[in-house]
Design a protein around this motif. Structure first.
Motif, PDB file in Angstrom:
ATOM      1  N   UNK A 165      -5.505  10.669  -0.487  1.00  0.00           N
ATOM      2  CA  UNK A 165      -6.903  10.356  -0.824  1.00  0.00           C
ATOM      3  C   UNK A 165      -7.864  10.878   0.235  1.00  0.00           C
ATOM      4  N   UNK A 166      -7.409  10.887   1.467  1.00  0.00           N
ATOM      5  CA  UNK A 166      -8.228  11.360   2.585  1.00  0.00           C
ATOM      6  C   UNK A 166      -8.200  12.885   2.706  1.00  0.00           C
ATOM      7  N   UNK A 167      -7.475  13.532   1.784  1.00  0.00           N
ATOM      8  CA  UNK A 167      -7.385  14.990   1.810  1.00  0.00           C
ATOM      9  C   UNK A 167      -6.390  15.514   2.829  1.00  0.00           C
ATOM     10  N   UNK A 199      -5.685  14.486  17.280  1.00  0.00           N
ATOM     11  CA  UNK A 199      -5.298  13.071  17.256  1.00  0.00           C
ATOM     12  C   UNK A 199      -4.841  12.691  15.848  1.00  0.00           C
ATOM     13  N   UNK A 200      -5.544  13.201  14.857  1.00  0.00           N
ATOM     14  CA  UNK A 200      -5.178  12.942  13.462  1.00  0.00           C
ATOM     15  C   UNK A 200      -3.790  13.525  13.159  1.00  0.00           C
ATOM     16  N   UNK A 237       0.841  -1.182   0.000  1.00  0.00           N
ATOM     17  CA  UNK A 237       0.000   0.000   0.000  1.00  0.00           C
ATOM     18  C   UNK A 237       0.884   1.241   0.000  1.00  0.00           C
ATOM     19  N   UNK A 238       0.501   2.231  -0.780  1.00  0.00           N
ATOM     20  CA  UNK A 238       1.203   3.508  -0.795  1.00  0.00           C
ATOM     21  C   UNK A 238       0.572   4.396   0.267  1.00  0.00           C
ATOM     22  N   UNK A 239       1.233   4.480   1.405  1.00  0.00           N
ATOM     23  CA  UNK A 239       0.676   5.181   2.571  1.00  0.00           C
ATOM     24  C   UNK A 239       0.434   6.656   2.265  1.00  0.00           C
ATOM     25  N   UNK A 240       1.408   7.317   1.656  1.00  0.00           N
ATOM     26  CA  UNK A 240       1.241   8.747   1.375  1.00  0.00           C
ATOM     27  C   UNK A 240       0.118   8.990   0.373  1.00  0.00           C
ATOM     28  N   UNK A 241      -0.063   8.085  -0.582  1.00  0.00           N
ATOM     29  CA  UNK A 241      -1.173   8.223  -1.533  1.00  0.00           C
ATOM     30  C   UNK A 241      -2.505   8.041  -0.817  1.00  0.00           C
ATOM     31  N   UNK A 242      -2.580   7.081   0.111  1.00  0.00           N
ATOM     32  CA  UNK A 242      -3.808   6.867   0.874  1.00  0.00           C
ATOM     33  C   UNK A 242      -4.118   8.090   1.739  1.00  0.00           C
ATOM     34  N   UNK A 243      -3.097   8.650   2.349  1.00  0.00           N
ATOM     35  CA  UNK A 243      -3.278   9.852   3.156  1.00  0.00           C
ATOM     36  C   UNK A 243      -3.793  10.990   2.263  1.00  0.00           C
TER      37      UNK A 243
END
Length: 95
Positions: A9-11, A66-67, A1-7
């Motif tokens: 995606x969440x804006x 927290x985020x 999984x591409x963590x930075x891409x997923x992050x």
């Protein structure tokens, strides 16, 4: 999984890792394990909200902070390892 891409995606954005605010090492890698120090909700070097939840800090602000702690932890891991290789998170500590 591409963590930075997923992050993304969440804006959200993984920030640059924060410098330590005291005498400690923020991230240590030993073998295939990475340990991070407890994370503060630092945004551009400052903590936006200070206080207790419902005692000056709203639940929404607390969730936001927290985020920020989690994003800061991802940045800290990135100092010593590829965040895309994370298999399991054992403990999360945010303050």
């Amino acid at each position: 999984m591409d963590v930075k891409a997923k992050v993304a995606e969440l804006g959200l954005t993984v920030p640059t890792a924060a410098l330590p605010v005291a005498a400690y090492i923020p991230t240590v890698k030993t073998g295939n394990l990475v340990f991070t120090a407890g994370q503060l909700p630092l945004v551009k070097g400052a903590i936006p909200y200070v206080g207790k939840v419902d005692g000056g800090v709203t639940p929404e602000q607390a969730k936001e902070m927290a985020q920020v702690c989690i994003l800061n932890a991802i940045a800290a891991v990135g100092l010593v390892a590829d965040v895309n290789n994370i298999e399991r998170i054992v403990q999360v500590r945010g303050f």
